[in-house]
Design a protein around this motif. Structure first.
Motif, PDB file in Angstrom:
ATOM      1  N   ALA A  97       0.822  -1.217   0.000  1.00 32.34           N
ATOM      2  CA  ALA A  97       0.000   0.000   0.000  1.00 32.34           C
ATOM      3  C   ALA A  97       0.857   1.268   0.000  1.00 32.34           C
ATOM      4  N   GLY A  98       2.101   1.138   0.411  1.00 29.57           N
ATOM      5  CA  GLY A  98       2.978   2.282   0.565  1.00 29.57           C
ATOM      6  C   GLY A  98       3.069   3.224  -0.626  1.00 29.57           C
ATOM      7  N   PRO A  99       3.350   2.730  -1.838  1.00 32.41           N
ATOM      8  CA  PRO A  99       3.506   3.650  -2.961  1.00 32.41           C
ATOM      9  C   PRO A  99       2.266   4.484  -3.255  1.00 32.41           C
ATOM     10  N   ILE A 100       1.103   3.989  -2.912  1.00 38.28           N
ATOM     11  CA  ILE A 100      -0.133   4.713  -3.194  1.00 38.28           C
ATOM     12  C   ILE A 100      -0.559   5.607  -2.031  1.00 38.28           C
ATOM     13  N   LEU A 101      -0.485   5.093  -0.818  1.00 38.03           N
ATOM     14  CA  LEU A 101      -1.068   5.797   0.319  1.00 38.03           C
ATOM     15  C   LEU A 101      -0.105   6.703   1.088  1.00 38.03           C
ATOM     16  N   ILE A 102       1.123   6.239   1.321  1.00 35.62           N
ATOM     17  CA  ILE A 102       2.002   7.013   2.198  1.00 35.62           C
ATOM     18  C   ILE A 102       3.388   7.236   1.627  1.00 35.62           C
TER      19      ILE A 102
END
Length: 149
Positions: A97-102
């Motif tokens: 999820a990191g590249p999209i959310l945070i």
């Protein structure tokens, strides 16, 4: 020819900069007309380079940050979101999820800060970056082609 080489070098450099991330670099470079495969490859390499450095040097960074800011640390919105993902999905969820959310750098730092091992963090961040680089490249390439007619 030299101008084109510099454009690809710029893709690598921009992808390596935290907060710019592959989600912005890949579509913009493909829209500019650069080769989608090379853009995805160089974006992955640039982003992975700085994420890997962060993972490898995390203990030193954490110690420096503790000395600089003291023991108490204010939690930001991004770190709260990262911890929520961590608590629900663990390191794989945080990395994916990191590249999209945070952002990838923040995701790696949160994972390491919450006790993830370097090897697992590196593995999951690599998987995430390969996956998202491919998704952004394919979606940008075919999406822009669709709108061009």
């Amino acid at each position: 020819m030299e101008k084109i080489i510099w454009e690809y070098i710029l893709v690598f450099i921009l992808a390596a900069i935290p907060w710019i991330e592959i989600a912005a670099v890949i579509p913009l470079a493909i829209l500019k007309g650069l080769n989608p495969f090379l853009v995805a490859l160089l974006s992955f390499a640039g982003n992975f380079f700085t994420v890997f450095l962060l993972i490898v040097l995390f203990e030193r960074f954490q110690e420096w940050r503790r000395k600089r800011k003291g023991a108490e640390e204010k939690e930001t919105g991004r770190s709260k979101r990262g911890k929520e993902i961590w608590n629900r999905y663990g390191l794989p969820g945080l990395a994916l999820a990191g590249p999209i959310l945070i952002g990838t750098h923040i995701a790696a730092a949160i994972g390491m800060g919450l006790g993830a091992k370097k090897q697992w963090t590196t593995l999951w961040m690599t998987i995430s970056l390969v996956l998202w680089s491919g998704i952004f490249a394919v979606a940008s390439h075919f999406g822009f082609d669709f709108f061009r007619g």
